[in-house]
Motif scaffolding. Structure first.
Motif, PDB file in Angstrom:
ATOM      1  N   LEU A  12       0.827  -1.203   0.000  1.00 28.97           N
ATOM      2  CA  LEU A  12       0.000   0.000   0.000  1.00 28.97           C
ATOM      3  C   LEU A  12       0.863   1.256   0.000  1.00 28.97           C
ATOM      4  N   GLY A  13       1.887   1.249   0.848  1.00 29.83           N
ATOM      5  CA  GLY A  13       2.758   2.430   0.912  1.00 29.83           C
ATOM      6  C   GLY A  13       3.490   2.666  -0.395  1.00 29.83           C
ATOM      7  N   THR A  14       4.070   1.588  -0.948  1.00 37.72           N
ATOM      8  CA  THR A  14       4.808   1.730  -2.207  1.00 37.72           C
ATOM      9  C   THR A  14       3.873   2.118  -3.345  1.00 37.72           C
ATOM     10  N   GLY A  15       2.711   1.454  -3.419  1.00 41.27           N
ATOM     11  CA  GLY A  15       1.772   1.777  -4.492  1.00 41.27           C
ATOM     12  C   GLY A  15       1.261   3.197  -4.402  1.00 41.27           C
ATOM     13  N   ALA A  16       0.903   3.625  -3.184  1.00 44.74           N
ATOM     14  CA  ALA A  16       0.413   5.006  -3.027  1.00 44.74           C
ATOM     15  C   ALA A  16       1.486   6.018  -3.382  1.00 44.74           C
ATOM     16  N   ALA A  17       2.723   5.732  -2.947  1.00 47.42           N
ATOM     17  CA  ALA A  17       3.814   6.664  -3.257  1.00 47.42           C
ATOM     18  C   ALA A  17       4.067   6.735  -4.758  1.00 47.42           C
ATOM     19  N   SER A  18       4.042   5.579  -5.425  1.00 45.88           N
ATOM     20  CA  SER A  18       4.294   5.589  -6.871  1.00 45.88           C
ATOM     21  C   SER A  18       3.156   6.263  -7.632  1.00 45.88           C
ATOM     22  N   ILE A  19       1.908   6.068  -7.188  1.00 42.26           N
ATOM     23  CA  ILE A  19       0.764   6.708  -7.863  1.00 42.26           C
ATOM     24  C   ILE A  19       0.835   8.219  -7.692  1.00 42.26           C
ATOM     25  N   VAL A  20       1.100   8.663  -6.461  1.00 40.49           N
ATOM     26  CA  VAL A  20       1.219  10.108  -6.220  1.00 40.49           C
ATOM     27  C   VAL A  20       2.385  10.687  -7.008  1.00 40.49           C
ATOM     28  N   GLY A  21       3.492   9.929  -7.042  1.00 33.71           N
ATOM     29  CA  GLY A  21       4.645  10.413  -7.792  1.00 33.71           C
ATOM     30  C   GLY A  21       4.367  10.544  -9.277  1.00 33.71           C
ATOM     31  N   LEU A  22       3.684   9.535  -9.837  1.00 30.48           N
ATOM     32  CA  LEU A  22       3.340   9.598 -11.255  1.00 30.48           C
ATOM     33  C   LEU A  22       2.397  10.756 -11.536  1.00 30.48           C
ATOM     34  N   ASP A  23       1.397  10.932 -10.663  1.00 29.35           N
ATOM     35  CA  ASP A  23       0.451  12.029 -10.862  1.00 29.35           C
ATOM     36  C   ASP A  23       1.176  13.379 -10.830  1.00 29.35           C
ATOM     37  N   ARG A  24       2.062  13.560  -9.877  1.00 29.43           N
ATOM     38  CA  ARG A  24       2.794  14.831  -9.797  1.00 29.43           C
ATOM     39  C   ARG A  24       3.700  15.030 -11.012  1.00 29.43           C
ATOM     40  N   TYR A  25       4.320  13.948 -11.458  1.00 25.35           N
ATOM     41  CA  TYR A  25       5.209  14.075 -12.617  1.00 25.35           C
ATOM     42  C   TYR A  25       4.433  14.489 -13.860  1.00 25.35           C
ATOM     43  N   LEU A  26       3.274  13.841 -14.098  1.00 26.33           N
ATOM     44  CA  LEU A  26       2.484  14.187 -15.284  1.00 26.33           C
ATOM     45  C   LEU A  26       1.922  15.603 -15.180  1.00 26.33           C
ATOM     46  N   VAL A  27       1.514  16.020 -13.978  1.00 26.52           N
ATOM     47  CA  VAL A  27       1.014  17.387 -13.798  1.00 26.52           C
ATOM     48  C   VAL A  27       2.134  18.388 -14.040  1.00 26.52           C
ATOM     49  N   GLN A  28       3.355  18.046 -13.612  1.00 26.65           N
ATOM     50  CA  GLN A  28       4.495  18.940 -13.869  1.00 26.65           C
ATOM     51  C   GLN A  28       4.767  19.079 -15.359  1.00 26.65           C
ATOM     52  N   GLN A  29       4.569  17.984 -16.086  1.00 24.45           N
ATOM     53  CA  GLN A  29       4.729  18.076 -17.538  1.00 24.45           C
ATOM     54  C   GLN A  29       3.709  19.042 -18.151  1.00 24.45           C
ATOM     55  N   VAL A  76      -3.935  12.742 -18.111  1.00 20.93           N
ATOM     56  CA  VAL A  76      -3.204  12.483 -16.864  1.00 20.93           C
ATOM     57  C   VAL A  76      -4.028  11.591 -15.946  1.00 20.93           C
ATOM     58  N   GLU A  77      -5.319  11.924 -15.786  1.00 25.48           N
ATOM     59  CA  GLU A  77      -6.180  11.123 -14.916  1.00 25.48           C
ATOM     60  C   GLU A  77      -6.352   9.707 -15.452  1.00 25.48           C
ATOM     61  N   SER A  78      -6.471   9.582 -16.789  1.00 16.99           N
ATOM     62  CA  SER A  78      -6.607   8.262 -17.382  1.00 16.99           C
ATOM     63  C   SER A  78      -5.355   7.424 -17.151  1.00 16.99           C
ATOM     64  N   THR A  79      -4.203   8.063 -17.362  1.00 17.08           N
ATOM     65  CA  THR A  79      -2.937   7.343 -17.156  1.00 17.08           C
ATOM     66  C   THR A  79      -2.775   6.920 -15.699  1.00 17.08           C
ATOM     67  N   VAL A  80      -3.075   7.858 -14.788  1.00 18.35           N
ATOM     68  CA  VAL A  80      -2.952   7.549 -13.358  1.00 18.35           C
ATOM     69  C   VAL A  80      -3.943   6.463 -12.954  1.00 18.35           C
ATOM     70  N   SER A  81      -5.165   6.512 -13.512  1.00 17.22           N
ATOM     71  CA  SER A  81      -6.171   5.507 -13.183  1.00 17.22           C
ATOM     72  C   SER A  81      -5.736   4.124 -13.656  1.00 17.22           C
ATOM     73  N   GLN A  82      -5.214   4.042 -14.873  1.00 21.37           N
ATOM     74  CA  GLN A  82      -4.729   2.763 -15.381  1.00 21.37           C
ATOM     75  C   GLN A  82      -3.568   2.240 -14.536  1.00 21.37           C
ATOM     76  N   TYR A  83      -2.679   3.148 -14.177  1.00 18.15           N
ATOM     77  CA  TYR A  83      -1.542   2.745 -13.361  1.00 18.15           C
ATOM     78  C   TYR A  83      -2.005   2.290 -11.974  1.00 18.15           C
TER      79      TYR A  83
END
Length: 502
Positions: free
Chosen positions: A29-46, A165-172
């Motif tokens: 849970l911790g790793t998955g949540a961290a990776s999802i949040v990280g991916l979301d922030r990275y795509l938003v930064q793009q 971004v939301e679609s990518t994060v949702s799939q991930y």
């Protein structure tokens, strides 16, 4: 009143497996949540970088109508420029009023109209504060919005859609959940197997303890040769330490039991030898006392009384010696004579003797007409019921009803119950009632007391016949129950019928 059910205790294996799975789940849970949040922030930064490029181009006048930093009026098309994705929008605001708007990918007559609530949300974005996520409802979705000042002094509000971004994060997110769930299941199976394998030595130690617990250690010769296997006594492991300690304890218990048994054997042999040796002098004492009484000489009254007491005490002591000798022989495991015994006829004789000794009691016998036969020593079985009837007569007042019942169980065993409505036996005494020299009271009087061997002889004889004896008592109802295996062989039955015919 609400009853609470006791909570079931968890086994060590279950606790270990659940703990491991819980830790893995927390890590997943911790790793998955961290990776999802990280991916979301990275795509938003793009997305924010794209907005920054658009702002930079407009600030430098690259997208302006005249190509210079101080060109004329800007439109939404000028603000959007090139390189932005479809559904990106721009608003040009002058003095709080939208003077131009546009969305990439839609014609001018297809442009949707913003509601006041949507406009208010867009106007709430601070100037030159970086990107902000704004939810524009189901029609537009969520946008990443930036507000800045154009070279001509107007304000520009540019938004890029976050749908991809939301679609990518949702799939991930779905992928992470699937992989995590699969990993937890695999870890649960693997940990169950590994923990079961690791606890196998402990189960072998428990099996050894169970085997020891089933041994009859309370009586007779004890052969405590059971030990934990050598492979489970390695002191370098925790289970090995338990196994080694358990073997040490078994060795100590074995030595103690052997010492106890040796001591009991010596005492038993002494009792047997003493009882055997005492029979001859006691018989002589009785003989001389009886000879003196029958000599024909006139003896003083006190001498006659004394000789009568000597003879009476010799008889009582002979009975005690015989009881001790019988118990010693039964303890040695000597085989009893096994002949067919008709319990119905035997109980009739016992009731007759009991009535002769205690006519003030009410004696009752309930036995089937057909004979119930058991294999055994008739003299000893007679002694069992004689002792029980004597016990009922001595320890109950006159007028007590003593009922004897004979019947068979569904399993084919013969059962004799002796019930009286006397004062009963104290509950604290019932547990030790069949022990040697045990009494229901502390009296040493020969009228009320006893040697305390009668019921112990009952249990020893019944046990030697493969049966069981028990007692249950409350004030007004005391029952002794004797259960004996029945004779089933044809030869035994025929011998019984022949003896009855005689």
């Amino acid at each position: 009143m609400k009853l609470e059910m006791p909570r079931q205790k968890w086994t060590l294996r279950r606790r270990l497996v659940v703990s491991i799975v819980a830790l893995v789940m927390l890590m997943a849970l911790g790793t998955g949540a961290a990776s999802i949040v990280g991916l979301d922030r990275y795509l938003v930064q793009q997305v924010d970088r794209q907005l920054s490029v658009a702002q930079s181009n407009n600030s430098l006048g690259r997208n302006g109508p005249s190509g210079g930093p101080f060109g004329g009026d800007y439109t939404a098309t000028d603000v959007l420029g090139r390189g932005l994705p479809i559904n990106a929008f721009a608003l040009v605001v002058e003095d709080g009023t939208i003077i131009s708007s546009g969305i990439i990918g839609l014609l001018e007559d297809e442009q949707p109209t913003l509601t006041e609530a949507q406009v208010d949300r867009l106007f709430a974005v601070e100037l030159d504060s970086g990107g902000a996520s704004v939810n524009l409802g189901s029609t537009f979705g969520t946008y990443r919005v930036i507000a800045y000042t154009l070279p001509n002094g107007n304000e520009a509000i540019v938004g890029l859609p976050l749908s991809e971004v939301e679609s990518t994060v949702s799939q991930y997110r779905g992928f992470v959940i699937l992989i995590s769930a699969l990993g937890v299941v695999l870890v649960a199976l693997a940990s169950f197997f590994i923990v079961s394998l690791a606890l196998r030595p402990l189960r072998r130690v428990a099996a050894t303890a169970t085997q020891v617990a089933s041994l009859p250690l309370d009586r007779g010769e004890v052969d405590l040769s059971v030990r934990v296997p050598d492979e489970d006594t390695d002191p370098r492991t925790e289970v090995g330490q338990v196994g080694a300690a358990f073997n040490g304890m078994l060795g100590h218990v074995d030595a103690a039991l052997r010492s106890r048994q040796a001591s009991e054997n010596k005492v038993r042999q002494f009792v047997a030898d003493a009882s055997h040796e005492l029979r001859t002098p006691l018989a002589s004492i009785r003989g001389y006392a009886e000879l003196t009484r029958r000599s024909g000489h006139t003896l003083p009254v006190d001498v006659s009384h004394s000789m009568a007491r000597v003879e009476s005490e010799a008889v009582r002591m002979t009975s005690l010696v015989e009881d001790l000798l019988l118990l010693a022989r039964l303890d040695e495991g000597r085989e009893l004579e096994k002949q067919p015994v008709n319990l119905g006829n035997l109980l009739v004789d016992c009731i007759s003797d009991a009535y002769a000794a205690g006519p003030e009691h009410d004696w009752d016998l309930d036995a089937p007409d057909e004979g119930i036969v058991v294999p055994g020593d008739q003299q000893r079985i007679h002694q069992v019921f004689a002792n029980l009837l004597t016990n009922a007569r001595v320890h109950t007042p006159e007028g007590t009803r003593v009922a004897v019942r004979l019947f068979t169980t569904d399993a084919g065993a013969a059962v004799v119950t002796i019930t009286d409505n006397g004062p009963g036996i104290a509950e604290s005494v019932q547990a030790t009632l069949f022990e040697r020299f045990a009494r229901a009271d502390s009296s040493r009087s020969r009228l009320a007391g006893s040697t305390g061997l009668g019921l112990s002889i009952v249990q020893a004889v019944v046990t030697a016949h493969g049966g069981s004896v028990s007692v249950s008592s409350t004030p007004g109802a005391t029952e002794f129950r004797v259960e004996l295996p029945r004779a089933t062989t044809r030869s035994s039955t025929s011998q019984t019928e022949a003896s009855m015919a005689d």
